[in-house]
Design an enzyme around this catalytic site. Structure first.
Site, PDB file in Angstrom:
ATOM      1  N   LYS A  76      41.583 -77.129 -49.052  1.00  0.00           N
ATOM      2  CA  LYS A  76      40.519 -76.146 -48.797  1.00  0.00           C
ATOM      3  C   LYS A  76      39.494 -76.816 -47.906  1.00  0.00           C
ATOM      4  CE  LYS A  76      37.135 -74.853 -51.706  1.00  0.00           C
ATOM      5  NZ  LYS A  76      36.434 -74.104 -52.759  1.00  0.00           N
ATOM      6  N   GLY A  80      27.312 -76.510 -61.568  1.00  0.00           N
ATOM      7  CA  GLY A  80      26.640 -76.574 -60.264  1.00  0.00           C
ATOM      8  C   GLY A  80      26.761 -77.904 -59.551  1.00  0.00           C
ATOM      9  N   THR A  81      26.936 -78.994 -60.297  1.00  0.00           N
ATOM     10  CA  THR A  81      26.930 -80.321 -59.677  1.00  0.00           C
ATOM     11  C   THR A  81      28.330 -80.666 -59.175  1.00  0.00           C
ATOM     12  OG1 THR A  81      25.084 -81.030 -61.034  1.00  0.00           O
ATOM     13  CG2 THR A  81      26.442 -82.763 -60.069  1.00  0.00           C
TER      14      THR A  81
HETATM   15  P1  NAD Z   1      23.233 -70.057 -54.319  1.00  0.00           P
HETATM   16  O1  NAD Z   1      22.595 -70.701 -53.150  1.00  0.00           O
HETATM   17  O2  NAD Z   1      23.650 -68.635 -54.228  1.00  0.00           O
HETATM   18  O3  NAD Z   1      22.260 -70.205 -55.585  1.00  0.00           O
HETATM   19  C1  NAD Z   1      21.600 -71.430 -55.846  1.00  0.00           C
HETATM   20  C2  NAD Z   1      21.071 -71.427 -57.267  1.00  0.00           C
HETATM   21  O4  NAD Z   1      20.423 -72.693 -57.510  1.00  0.00           O
HETATM   22  C3  NAD Z   1      20.012 -70.362 -57.517  1.00  0.00           C
HETATM   23  O5  NAD Z   1      20.060 -70.011 -58.885  1.00  0.00           O
HETATM   24  C4  NAD Z   1      18.717 -71.104 -57.197  1.00  0.00           C
HETATM   25  O6  NAD Z   1      17.585 -70.509 -57.801  1.00  0.00           O
HETATM   26  C5  NAD Z   1      19.032 -72.453 -57.812  1.00  0.00           C
HETATM   27  N1  NAD Z   1      18.256 -73.546 -57.239  1.00  0.00           N
HETATM   28  C6  NAD Z   1      18.037 -73.806 -55.924  1.00  0.00           C
HETATM   29  N2  NAD Z   1      17.282 -74.925 -55.792  1.00  0.00           N
HETATM   30  C7  NAD Z   1      17.032 -75.359 -57.062  1.00  0.00           C
HETATM   31  C8  NAD Z   1      16.298 -76.468 -57.586  1.00  0.00           C
HETATM   32  N3  NAD Z   1      15.660 -77.326 -56.786  1.00  0.00           N
HETATM   33  N4  NAD Z   1      16.268 -76.619 -58.941  1.00  0.00           N
HETATM   34  C9  NAD Z   1      16.900 -75.739 -59.765  1.00  0.00           C
HETATM   35  N5  NAD Z   1      17.592 -74.677 -59.315  1.00  0.00           N
HETATM   36  C10 NAD Z   1      17.650 -74.495 -57.974  1.00  0.00           C
HETATM   37  O7  NAD Z   1      24.452 -71.008 -54.690  1.00  0.00           O
HETATM   38  P2  NAD Z   1      25.756 -70.643 -55.530  1.00  0.00           P
HETATM   39  O8  NAD Z   1      26.818 -70.204 -54.598  1.00  0.00           O
HETATM   40  O9  NAD Z   1      25.409 -69.777 -56.675  1.00  0.00           O
HETATM   41  O10 NAD Z   1      26.174 -72.089 -56.048  1.00  0.00           O
HETATM   42  C11 NAD Z   1      25.414 -72.738 -57.052  1.00  0.00           C
HETATM   43  C12 NAD Z   1      25.865 -74.190 -57.185  1.00  0.00           C
HETATM   44  O11 NAD Z   1      27.216 -74.223 -57.626  1.00  0.00           O
HETATM   45  C13 NAD Z   1      25.839 -74.977 -55.874  1.00  0.00           C
HETATM   46  O12 NAD Z   1      25.331 -76.274 -56.151  1.00  0.00           O
HETATM   47  C14 NAD Z   1      27.297 -75.060 -55.477  1.00  0.00           C
HETATM   48  O13 NAD Z   1      27.592 -76.175 -54.678  1.00  0.00           O
HETATM   49  C15 NAD Z   1      27.946 -75.151 -56.843  1.00  0.00           C
HETATM   50  N6  NAD Z   1      29.360 -74.784 -56.882  1.00  0.00           N
HETATM   51  C16 NAD Z   1      30.165 -75.524 -57.677  1.00  0.00           C
HETATM   52  C17 NAD Z   1      31.511 -75.219 -57.766  1.00  0.00           C
HETATM   53  C18 NAD Z   1      32.407 -76.005 -58.677  1.00  0.00           C
HETATM   54  O14 NAD Z   1      33.618 -75.873 -58.617  1.00  0.00           O
HETATM   55  N7  NAD Z   1      31.862 -76.787 -59.576  1.00  0.00           N
HETATM   56  C19 NAD Z   1      32.046 -74.167 -57.006  1.00  0.00           C
HETATM   57  C20 NAD Z   1      31.178 -73.397 -56.238  1.00  0.00           C
HETATM   58  C21 NAD Z   1      29.836 -73.714 -56.190  1.00  0.00           C
END
Ligand code: NAD
Length: 319
Positions: free
Chosen positions: A66, A218-219
């Site tokens: 990917k 998220g991490t």
């Molecule tokens: P998004 O940009 O749509 O949303 C970001 C989220 O993080 C929002 O809730 C926002 O309010 C919050 N946020 C932003 N800055 C912040 C801070 N300083 N402190 C606390 N919260 C904060 O992103 P998304 O598409 O919803 O993705 C969210 C996270 O998940 C990203 O870090 C992304 O990389 C991760 N992710 C992980 C996987 C996985 O397989 N683990 C897959 C996809 C995405």
């Protein structure tokens, strides 16, 4: 090779398909029939990230990658911040077999991973779901979690509270009462999903009650952090892949602080394959560190390609 564009994915792969495909992949990883290759992830500047997640699933006959990343300026342009495409190859010949739009698939496979962790690790009597985060992925996470347990209520916190209304609409769709709460009230949750791009811990150990299951999703990059490392020391920690968990996952911080070691972390696939115990008591805190592995992407892309072929969808091209 077959091109399956993004616009077809919603009709080709359901959340249930993603759950089944990802669960089978996690089990194959635990049986050492499938392996992920090291992740490449680079900063492009201005918060943009780009990289490659790849792997080989011998049991499933899947080889691929990917390519994609995170482009935080996209939301303002009306397109998702995550942009990705999955490329599949014949594992015997290396010939390309498919190119598949990866945006919805990423959300589905990520939500499937946390739902699998809830299904396997949360208490059966879990009633309150806590959501930390309200971005693009959060809605998928909420829907998938709601399929895994009979939740009666959703409580949610987000750094940007104005984003919570949209998540509330998803809860309403599911028939679940929804309340925006301060982080301290996460102590009322039986299951907590964290899905933010936070660079520092927001959820603290004191915010989590005994017996809670956390899916920390998220991490997925060095430097991101959602929960206090002390929470990992207090919990039994599970992950999709230990190598990613300790380098780019939530566990990177607890390991760096010497609070836990790689050997303390159990692959969720081992639980699925019957090689490791799931939850051992009602008071234990379980924490799934979902880092997102390439094999998840290949699994759901493979499901999309199979369905597309059955229905005669997509475009065949010579390469
Ligand atoms: P998004 O940009 O749509 O949303 C970001 C989220 O993080 C929002 O809730 C926002 O309010 C919050 N946020 C932003 N800055 C912040 C801070 N300083 N402190 C606390 N919260 C904060 O992103 P998304 O598409 O919803 O993705 C969210 C996270 O998940 C990203 O870090 C992304 O990389 C991760 N992710 C992980 C996987 C996985 O397989 N683990 C897959 C996809 C995405």
């Amino acid at each position: 090779m077959l091109i399956v564009p993004e616009k077809f994915i919603a009709d080709l792969v359901s959340a249930e398909d993603a759950f089944a495909a990802v669960e089978a992949t996690f089990a194959a990883m635990a049986r050492e029939e499938a392996c992920n290759f090291p992740v490449v992830r680079e900063a492009l500047g201005e918060g943009r990230q780009y990289g490659f997640k790849s792997g080989l699933d011998r049991a499933g006959g899947m080889l691929g990658v990917k390519a994609g990343g995170y482009f935080p300026g996209n939301a303002g342009k009306g397109i998702p911040n995550h942009q990705s495409t999955v490329y599949l190859f014949d594992p015997d010949t290396g010939r390309p077999t498919a190119m598949v739009g990866g945006n919805l698939l990423t959300a589905l496979r990520t939500a499937a991973a946390s739902a699998i962790s809830i299904d396997r690790l949360a208490r059966r009597d879990a009633k309150v779901l806590g959501m930390v985060g309200a971005g693009h992925q959060a809605a998928f996470q909420l829907r998938a979690a709601a399929r895994a347990r009979g939740f009666e209520k959703v409580i949610a916190w987000n750094l940007h509270p104005e984003m919570l209304a949209k998540l509330g609409e998803v809860a309403a769709e599911l028939g679940l009462p929804f309340e925006a709460v301060p982080l301290e009230r996460m102590v009322e949750a039986d299951v907590i999903v964290t899905i933010t791009s936070s660079p520092a811990a927001t959820l603290m150990a004191a915010h989590v009650a005994p017996g809670t299951h956390l899916a920390c999703m998220g991490t997925d990059t060095r430097g991101k952090q959602e929960v206090e490392p002390a929470l990992l020391a207090r919990a039994r920690v599970f992950t999709d892949e230990v190598a990613q968990s300790v380098t780019i996952g939530e566990a990177q911080h607890a390991v760096a602080a010497g609070l836990i070691a790689a050997g303390d972390i159990t692959p969720i696939g081992a639980v699925i394959a019957g090689l490791a115990e799931a939850r051992m008591s009602k008071d234990e805190i379980t924490l799934f560190d979902g880092t997102g592995v390439g094999l998840q992407d290949l699994a759901v892309a493979g499901a999309a390609v199979r369905r597309a072929k059955e229905r005669g969808l997509g475009e065949k091209v010579e390469v």
